[in-house]
Write a protein that holds these residues in place. Structure first.
Motif, mmCIF file in Angstrom:
data_model
loop_
_atom_site.group_PDB
_atom_site.id
_atom_site.type_symbol
_atom_site.label_atom_id
_atom_site.label_comp_id
_atom_site.label_asym_id
_atom_site.label_seq_id
_atom_site.Cartn_x
_atom_site.Cartn_y
_atom_site.Cartn_z
ATOM 1 N N TRP A 46 -14.752 -19.929 62.942
ATOM 2 C CA TRP A 46 -16.205 -20.132 63.041
ATOM 3 C C TRP A 46 -16.583 -21.597 62.850
ATOM 4 N N LEU A 47 -15.879 -22.318 62.012
ATOM 5 C CA LEU A 47 -16.145 -23.752 61.870
ATOM 6 C C LEU A 47 -15.837 -24.489 63.171
ATOM 7 N N PHE A 48 -14.756 -24.110 63.836
ATOM 8 C CA PHE A 48 -14.446 -24.703 65.137
ATOM 9 C C PHE A 48 -15.591 -24.441 66.119
ATOM 10 N N LYS A 49 -16.053 -23.200 66.174
ATOM 11 C CA LYS A 49 -17.151 -22.858 67.095
ATOM 12 C C LYS A 49 -18.419 -23.631 66.744
ATOM 13 N N ASP A 50 -18.749 -23.734 65.459
ATOM 14 C CA ASP A 50 -19.950 -24.450 65.024
ATOM 15 C C ASP A 50 -19.924 -25.926 65.404
ATOM 16 N N HIS A 51 -18.731 -26.492 65.486
ATOM 17 C CA HIS A 51 -18.587 -27.925 65.783
ATOM 18 C C HIS A 51 -18.064 -28.183 67.197
ATOM 19 N N ASP A 52 -18.157 -27.151 68.049
ATOM 20 C CA ASP A 52 -17.746 -27.261 69.461
ATOM 21 C C ASP A 52 -16.309 -27.752 69.631
ATOM 22 N N ILE A 53 -15.436 -27.286 68.765
ATOM 23 C CA ILE A 53 -14.005 -27.600 68.879
ATOM 24 C C ILE A 53 -13.360 -26.441 69.623
ATOM 25 N N THR A 54 -12.719 -26.752 70.725
ATOM 26 C CA THR A 54 -12.067 -25.705 71.510
ATOM 27 C C THR A 54 -10.564 -25.774 71.318
#
Length: 66
Positions: free
Chosen positions: A36-44
């Motif tokens: 979820w942190l990746f998704k929140d920070h647009d990290i793919t």
């Protein structure tokens, strides 16, 4: 830890007070939170990709039928 084919590979270490009650639950919680942190920070996450370059093409009359 290392560079993978399409990834930077990390190891996450955590201290838990009661490993007898289950390390799997903690691992799952950490990985879900990281997701979820990746998704929140647009990290793919990278995925395998191959580029195919055709340099020559056989003449039409000699091309094999597929």
């Amino acid at each position: 830890m290392s560079y993978g084919d399409y990834a930077l590979e990390h190891e996450i270490l955590a201290w838990i007070s009661d490993p007898e009650s289950g390390v799997g639950n903690v691992r799952s919680d950490v990985l879900n939170r990281l997701w979820w942190l990746f998704k929140d920070h647009d990290i793919t996450l990278p995925y395998p990709q191959r580029d195919v370059h055709i340099r020559t093409r056989p003449p039409e009359d000699t091309a094999p039928l597929l």
